[in-house]
Design an enzyme around this catalytic site. Structure first.
Site, PDB file in Angstrom:
ATOM      1  N   HIS A   1       0.843  -1.205   0.000  1.00 31.84           N
ATOM      2  CA  HIS A   1       0.000   0.000   0.000  1.00 31.84           C
ATOM      3  C   HIS A   1       0.879   1.257   0.000  1.00 31.84           C
ATOM      4  O   HIS A   1       0.631   2.202  -0.749  1.00 31.84           O
ATOM      5  CB  HIS A   1      -0.901   0.034   1.249  1.00 31.84           C
ATOM      6  CG  HIS A   1      -1.965  -1.027   1.268  1.00 31.84           C
ATOM      7  ND1 HIS A   1      -2.175  -1.853   2.344  1.00 31.84           N
ATOM      8  CD2 HIS A   1      -2.899  -1.386   0.348  1.00 31.84           C
ATOM      9  CE1 HIS A   1      -3.188  -2.671   2.090  1.00 31.84           C
ATOM     10  NE2 HIS A   1      -3.638  -2.411   0.880  1.00 31.84           N
TER      11      HIS A   1
ATOM     12  N   SER B   1      -3.036  -7.837   2.668  1.00 32.49           N
ATOM     13  CA  SER B   1      -3.370  -7.669   4.089  1.00 32.49           C
ATOM     14  C   SER B   1      -3.772  -9.012   4.701  1.00 32.49           C
ATOM     15  O   SER B   1      -3.423  -9.321   5.834  1.00 32.49           O
ATOM     16  CB  SER B   1      -4.525  -6.678   4.241  1.00 32.49           C
ATOM     17  OG  SER B   1      -4.146  -5.418   3.766  1.00 32.49           O
TER      18      SER B   1
ATOM     19  N   ARG C   1      -1.604  -6.141  -8.545  1.00 35.90           N
ATOM     20  CA  ARG C   1      -0.360  -6.851  -8.263  1.00 35.90           C
ATOM     21  C   ARG C   1      -0.087  -7.931  -9.295  1.00 35.90           C
ATOM     22  O   ARG C   1       1.042  -8.173  -9.690  1.00 35.90           O
ATOM     23  CB  ARG C   1      -0.432  -7.514  -6.874  1.00 35.90           C
ATOM     24  CG  ARG C   1      -0.458  -6.550  -5.735  1.00 35.90           C
ATOM     25  CD  ARG C   1      -0.987  -7.209  -4.493  1.00 35.90           C
ATOM     26  NE  ARG C   1      -2.352  -7.665  -4.696  1.00 35.90           N
ATOM     27  CZ  ARG C   1      -3.133  -8.116  -3.735  1.00 35.90           C
ATOM     28  NH1 ARG C   1      -2.683  -8.215  -2.506  1.00 35.90           N
ATOM     29  NH2 ARG C   1      -4.373  -8.498  -3.998  1.00 35.90           N
TER      30      ARG C   1
ATOM     31  N   LYS D   1     -18.431  -5.783   7.994  1.00 36.41           N
ATOM     32  CA  LYS D   1     -17.222  -6.600   8.144  1.00 36.41           C
ATOM     33  C   LYS D   1     -16.733  -6.531   9.574  1.00 36.41           C
ATOM     34  O   LYS D   1     -17.048  -5.616  10.313  1.00 36.41           O
ATOM     35  CB  LYS D   1     -16.132  -6.103   7.198  1.00 36.41           C
ATOM     36  CG  LYS D   1     -16.352  -6.582   5.775  1.00 36.41           C
ATOM     37  CD  LYS D   1     -15.099  -6.393   4.963  1.00 36.41           C
ATOM     38  CE  LYS D   1     -15.298  -6.882   3.533  1.00 36.41           C
ATOM     39  NZ  LYS D   1     -14.122  -6.627   2.705  1.00 36.41           N
TER      40      LYS D   1
HETATM   41  O1  PNS Z   1      -8.906  -2.984  -0.104  1.00 37.93           O
HETATM   42  P1  PNS Z   1     -10.129  -3.566  -0.728  1.00 37.93           P
HETATM   43  O2  PNS Z   1     -10.931  -4.331   0.297  1.00 37.93           O
HETATM   44  O3  PNS Z   1      -9.831  -4.367  -1.963  1.00 37.93           O
HETATM   45  O4  PNS Z   1     -11.038  -2.311  -1.199  1.00 37.93           O
HETATM   46  C1  PNS Z   1     -12.272  -2.511  -1.819  1.00 37.93           C
HETATM   47  C2  PNS Z   1     -13.047  -1.197  -1.925  1.00 37.93           C
HETATM   48  C3  PNS Z   1     -13.160  -0.531  -0.569  1.00 37.93           C
HETATM   49  C4  PNS Z   1     -12.326  -0.254  -2.868  1.00 37.93           C
HETATM   50  C5  PNS Z   1     -14.462  -1.552  -2.486  1.00 37.93           C
HETATM   51  O5  PNS Z   1     -15.021  -2.562  -1.747  1.00 37.93           O
HETATM   52  C6  PNS Z   1     -15.387  -0.349  -2.500  1.00 37.93           C
HETATM   53  O6  PNS Z   1     -15.237   0.540  -3.311  1.00 37.93           O
HETATM   54  N1  PNS Z   1     -16.358  -0.341  -1.561  1.00 37.93           N
HETATM   55  C7  PNS Z   1     -17.276   0.764  -1.358  1.00 37.93           C
HETATM   56  C8  PNS Z   1     -18.672   0.409  -1.850  1.00 37.93           C
HETATM   57  C9  PNS Z   1     -18.775   0.557  -3.341  1.00 37.93           C
HETATM   58  O7  PNS Z   1     -18.535   1.601  -3.911  1.00 37.93           O
HETATM   59  N2  PNS Z   1     -19.122  -0.550  -3.996  1.00 37.93           N
HETATM   60  C10 PNS Z   1     -19.221  -0.628  -5.443  1.00 37.93           C
HETATM   61  C11 PNS Z   1     -17.872  -0.946  -6.028  1.00 37.93           C
HETATM   62  S1  PNS Z   1     -17.982  -1.174  -7.745  1.00 37.93           S
END
Ligand code: PNS
Length: 188
Positions: free
Chosen positions: A19, A130, A92, A43
């Site tokens: 990150h 993570s 990645r 979560k």
């Molecule tokens: O670190 P992560 O868990 O891969 O991040 C995922 C994240 C937070 C970017 C994604 O889950 C997200 O954007 N969540 C917010 C809700 C949302 O916008 N959902 C639609 C995504 S297309």
């Protein structure tokens, strides 16, 4: 010239060197970069949002154009609220691509004015996540080169609490049982 503000959304549970690598790269090409931690009440994370924020703030203290924030709801709505034009995400390996592509296209459908920009972290972090950091820490492996020092410290604190609990040194208290069970939680 227009200034470009980007958000880097994610769970960051915990933040890793991967990150940080991406934040550094992003800070070099965007005028402003906001690391945005998703507050997701559904979560059950290992670290609280407040802890993750503190760690990320410490990790990014040297970058003048990087700030840390939290959000809930849709990422695109948050981006609009803070007047960002770009969503930064890391890729990645090919295995990340399908999920990231899906998300980027959905975000574009929801908000066509926003662009998702993918960046690759250094190869040495291409295996780092993570979830794996949590697992290695739980099983007593070295996490020294995987996370910044402040995160390593926080992880060790959590492990100490969990181990004390398992050894019966501390039997009651929400924090202890939380620490023990959260290391075991399966999370993408
Ligand atoms: O670190 P992560 O868990 O891969 O991040 C995922 C994240 C937070 C970017 C994604 O889950 C997200 O954007 N969540 C917010 C809700 C949302 O916008 N959902 C639609 C995504 S297309």
């Amino acid at each position: 010239m227009k200034r470009i503000k980007a958000i880097y959304p994610g769970s960051f549970d915990p933040p890793t060197n991967g990150h940080l690598d991406l934040i550094e790269r992003g800070s070099k090409i965007f005028d402003e970069l906001v690391v945005a931690i998703l507050r997701n009440p559904e979560k059950d994370p290992l670290f609280s949002v407040a802890d993750r924020r503190k760690m990320l703030e410490a990790m990014t203290a040297d970058f003048d154009n990087v700030s840390v924030d939290t959000f809930d709801g849709l990422t695109v709505d948050y981006a609009l609220r803070v007047e960002a034009r770009v969503i930064l995400r890391g890729i990645r390996a090919i295995s990340d691509y399908e999920y990231e592509l899906q998300m980027a296209l959905m975000n574009r459908k929801l908000q066509p004015g926003l662009e998702t920009v993918f960046m690759m972290p250094a190869e040495k972090y291409s295996y780092l996540s993570s979830r794996l950091v949590r697992e290695v820490a739980q099983l007593g492996g070295s996490i020294n080169c995987l996370v910044p020092e402040i995160v390593g410290q926080k992880l060790r604190e959590k492990m100490d609490v969990a181990h004390k609990f398992e050894n019966g040194e501390q039997r009651v208290g929400k924090t202890h049982s939380e620490a023990k069970s959260k290391f075991r939680k399966k999370k993408p």
